[in-house]
Design a protein around this motif. Structure first.
Motif, mmCIF file in Angstrom:
data_model
loop_
_atom_site.group_PDB
_atom_site.id
_atom_site.type_symbol
_atom_site.label_atom_id
_atom_site.label_comp_id
_atom_site.label_asym_id
_atom_site.label_seq_id
_atom_site.Cartn_x
_atom_site.Cartn_y
_atom_site.Cartn_z
ATOM 1 N N VAL A 15 34.808 15.006 -18.633
ATOM 2 C CA VAL A 15 34.941 13.708 -19.403
ATOM 3 C C VAL A 15 33.869 13.784 -20.465
ATOM 4 N N ASP A 16 33.333 14.920 -20.743
ATOM 5 C CA ASP A 16 32.491 14.852 -22.100
ATOM 6 C C ASP A 16 33.245 14.667 -23.222
ATOM 7 N N ALA A 17 34.396 14.491 -23.144
ATOM 8 C CA ALA A 17 35.268 14.136 -24.459
ATOM 9 C C ALA A 17 35.119 12.912 -24.750
ATOM 10 N N PHE A 18 34.622 11.769 -23.848
ATOM 11 C CA PHE A 18 34.087 10.427 -24.525
ATOM 12 C C PHE A 18 32.834 10.184 -23.804
ATOM 13 N N ALA A 35 21.539 17.916 -21.965
ATOM 14 C CA ALA A 35 22.709 18.531 -22.691
ATOM 15 C C ALA A 35 23.805 18.749 -21.601
ATOM 16 N N GLY A 36 25.015 18.430 -22.108
ATOM 17 C CA GLY A 36 26.224 18.753 -21.420
ATOM 18 C C GLY A 36 26.644 17.727 -20.519
ATOM 19 N N GLY A 37 26.046 16.510 -20.615
ATOM 20 C CA GLY A 37 26.472 15.271 -19.626
ATOM 21 C C GLY A 37 25.739 14.140 -20.114
ATOM 22 N N SER A 38 26.124 13.197 -19.674
ATOM 23 C CA SER A 38 25.390 11.834 -20.218
ATOM 24 C C SER A 38 25.085 10.962 -18.778
ATOM 25 N N GLY A 39 24.665 11.835 -17.711
ATOM 26 C CA GLY A 39 24.046 11.043 -16.570
ATOM 27 C C GLY A 39 22.739 10.446 -16.996
ATOM 28 N N GLU A 40 22.412 9.389 -16.381
ATOM 29 C CA GLU A 40 21.353 8.583 -16.864
ATOM 30 C C GLU A 40 19.815 8.689 -16.013
ATOM 31 N N HIS A 41 19.973 9.209 -14.814
ATOM 32 C CA HIS A 41 18.838 9.108 -13.542
ATOM 33 C C HIS A 41 18.183 10.515 -13.579
ATOM 34 N N THR A 42 18.393 11.559 -14.456
ATOM 35 C CA THR A 42 18.071 12.795 -14.070
ATOM 36 C C THR A 42 16.811 12.968 -15.104
ATOM 37 N N GLU A 43 15.840 12.657 -14.969
ATOM 38 C CA GLU A 43 14.624 12.580 -15.931
ATOM 39 C C GLU A 43 13.897 13.934 -15.624
ATOM 40 N N ASP A 44 13.376 14.407 -16.530
ATOM 41 C CA ASP A 44 12.513 15.579 -16.570
ATOM 42 C C ASP A 44 11.123 15.120 -16.190
ATOM 43 N N PRO A 45 10.411 15.791 -15.367
ATOM 44 C CA PRO A 45 9.041 15.460 -14.656
ATOM 45 C C PRO A 45 8.085 15.149 -15.761
ATOM 46 N N HIS A 46 7.642 13.965 -15.900
ATOM 47 C CA HIS A 46 6.811 13.739 -17.092
ATOM 48 C C HIS A 46 5.556 14.652 -17.382
ATOM 49 N N LEU A 47 5.223 14.864 -18.378
ATOM 50 C CA LEU A 47 4.042 15.759 -18.674
ATOM 51 C C LEU A 47 2.948 14.869 -19.005
ATOM 52 N N ARG A 100 41.768 6.256 -24.229
ATOM 53 C CA ARG A 100 43.133 6.896 -24.425
ATOM 54 C C ARG A 100 42.796 7.924 -25.919
ATOM 55 N N SER A 101 41.684 7.979 -26.559
ATOM 56 C CA SER A 101 41.570 8.813 -27.322
ATOM 57 C C SER A 101 41.233 10.232 -26.713
ATOM 58 N N ALA A 102 40.792 10.166 -25.497
ATOM 59 C CA ALA A 102 39.982 11.405 -24.972
ATOM 60 C C ALA A 102 41.054 11.744 -23.804
#
Length: 548
Positions: free
Chosen positions: A97-100, A298-310, A467-469
């Motif tokens: 689904v990364d096409a959209f 990168a590679g997806g648009s998931g929203e809740h996978t945050e890197d551990p804060h530095l 429809r475009s994707a």
């Protein structure tokens, strides 16, 4: 049918777990190693919903440990063991689904839209270029220059006393003391008697005339050369434009030129659907092409996978995320210079910033709108009739391009305190429901805008993007997917699609989202589980908007 009621949840979805258990489903739990990866906050949230004092759920889970789940709800399809994906099992994602759902994918898919549908992406998607592709980089450079020339004509008219034509005036009674809902930051005007660059307007007029000629004949002759690529010294022109737009240099405008400017801009507006929203300061927004949330993964648009804060510093502010800029050389330099591990070199997109947008209490906001696809063949789309607004923490200004003013994502704004000059009517948790927004529009005398302009515009943009994707997506019967589309609202209440997220966050950041996120999860289960056996069952706030 008890043997058909085994489910698996991966990620922070306590509501889904709670709802399925209430339906009599049994969870096949992840191995403990997998569960340890879930962050502490997620676990705390889960514990509150995971009331299992007698250990009965753990026992049931143990008994089905070797059985295949019939229903899987996960953050990412990639995180799911493919052996679990039997033919008739229900999974909450589609492949490819990364096409959209990535900025780069959406940008590319929508370029192909006119060949698929009788629709122009420029009417709902701010124009966008992939900087890693030489052709598109060249096209962006040309667009930036032409936009600077048009912007110069607008600035010249403004200095001569012409204000930009507004599509809709807001009644004064709806404004607070000294407050307009439309923000047009005025560039600082030079001291009287210090006009600069008398030839600049003439050059801008010449460029715009040539461009208009190309636009009017582009269907007849696709080989028409680009306007004025060498007819002026563009480096000098842009430096002088920057002085006028951002440093307060003045302009000289004869009466004849004034008429020419008005005439040309009117004729260009007939050819360019974005001429109104693009403003006059030539602001562009640079984004990592495969990311979301102002930085993302990168590679997806998931929203809740945050890197551990530095050290308490948000990753979105210490890695190169979304950046607003007004200088061509800065865009090209940034795109060349960033080699963050999560961004492949060249995977950047640059998009025109919507300068003439609707603000609320002088503050930028966007709309998070959910929809579900239950089938791609035939394409079947369900629109959720409730949504929410996300506010920025600082007042809107195009003279200051900080993230706190311009990026509405909760994951960005949670790092900022409200600024002292923020209007006190902006909600402290920076969230409104669509009902609150409708009440606000009614106060502006625009009660019909929600149902007559915004909702139809959002539905059309979503369908055009899908429809475009459509041909790119990995289709699988039995799957479904809940998406979150983000929209900005123009001054004329026209929605502009920014992006589509394949893993919209279900973590509530406010009382409004606590209720709405719970509702959309409940209604999604009704849609994908109950409707199979009972087509007339309640599906809550979902509405079927398209079936091929």
């Amino acid at each position: 049918a008890q043997e058909k009621k085994i489910f698996m949840v991966q990620g922070p979805y306590p509501i889904i777990r709670h709802l399925l258990r209430a339906r009599g489903w049994v969870e096949r739990k992840l191995p403990s190693v997998g569960r340890q990866l879930e962050q502490h906050r997620e676990e705390k949230e889960e514990e509150q919903c995971d009331e299992d004092p007698s250990g009965i759920h753990d026992l049931m889970s143990y008994l089905v440990r070797d059985r295949l789940p019939n229903f899987i709800w996960t953050n990412f399809l990639e995180a799911t063991d493919h052996e679990l994906l039997q033919q008739d099992h229900v999974v909450n994602h589609y492949a490819r689904v990364d096409a959209f759902t990535t900025k780069e994918g959406l940008c590319l898919s929508l370029q192909n839209l006119p060949w698929i549908e009788q629709a122009d992406p420029n009417t709902f998607f701010p124009r966008c270029y992939r900087l890693g592709t030489m052709d598109e980089r060249e096209a962006f450079i040309e667009d930036f220059r032409l936009t600077a020339a048009r912007s110069l004509l607008k600035l010249a008219l403004e200095e001569a006393g012409d204000r930009p034509v507004r599509t809709k005036q807001v009644p004064n009674s709806a404004k607070g003391a000294g407050e307009s809902h439309i923000s047009h930051p005025k560039h600082s005007t030079a001291q009287a008697g210090s006009p600069l660059y008398p030839e600049l307007v003439e050059e801008a007029l010449e460029v715009c005339k040539q461009h208009l000629g190309v636009l009017q004949h582009q269907d007849i002759d696709r080989g028409t050369p680009s306007p004025c690529r060498t007819c002026i010294d563009w480096d000098r022109f842009l430096q002088e434009y920057y002085r006028v737009a951002h440093e307060g240099a003045g302009l000289v405008l004869t009466r004849h030129q004034r008429k020419q400017c008005q005439n040309l801009l009117r004729r260009l507006a007939e050819q360019l659907p974005q001429l109104g929203m693009e403003g006059k300061l030539n602001v562009w927004i640079l984004k990592p092409g495969a990311e979301s949330q102002g930085r993302g993964k990168a590679g997806g648009s998931g929203e809740h996978t945050e890197d551990p804060h530095l050290g308490g510093v948000p990753p979105s502010l210490c890695s190169p995320g979304i950046i607003c800029t007004t200088r061509l050389e800065e865009v090209l330099q940034l795109a060349r210079g960033f080699t963050a591990p999560s961004v492949q070199v060249g995977r950047w997109v640059v998009q025109k910033y919507v300068e003439r947008l609707l603000t609320i209490f002088g503050t930028k906001f966007d709309i998070r709108q959910w929809f579900v696809v239950t089938d791609w063949k035939p394409l079947t789309v369900w629109f959720y009739q409730d949504c929410y607004l996300r506010f920025c923490s600082w007042p809107f200004s195009l003279c200051h391009l900080e993230r706190a003013r311009h990026l509405c994502n909760v994951s960005v704004q949670k790092w900022y305190k409200m600024s002292p000059d923020q209007d006190p009517r902006v909600p402290p948790d920076k969230i409104w429901s669509n009902k609150q927004f409708q009440e606000y529009l009614a106060q502006l005398g625009q009660a019909d805008a929600w149902h007559q302009v915004l909702v139809p515009g959002m539905k059309a943009a979503i369908l055009n993007a899908l429809r475009s994707a459509q041909d790119q997506v990995g289709f699988r019967k039995g799957s479904f997917e809940l998406y979150g589309a983000d929209f900005l609202v123009g001054e004329d209440c026209q929605p502009w699609l920014l992006e589509i997220n394949s893993c919209p966050t279900m973590r509530p950041s406010s009382a409004v989202t606590r209720q709405l996120c719970a509702n959309v999860q409940r209604d999604t289960l009704r849609l994908v589980l109950d409707r199979k056996n009972n087509p007339t069952c309640s599906i809550g706030a979902f509405e079927l908007i398209y079936k091929e």
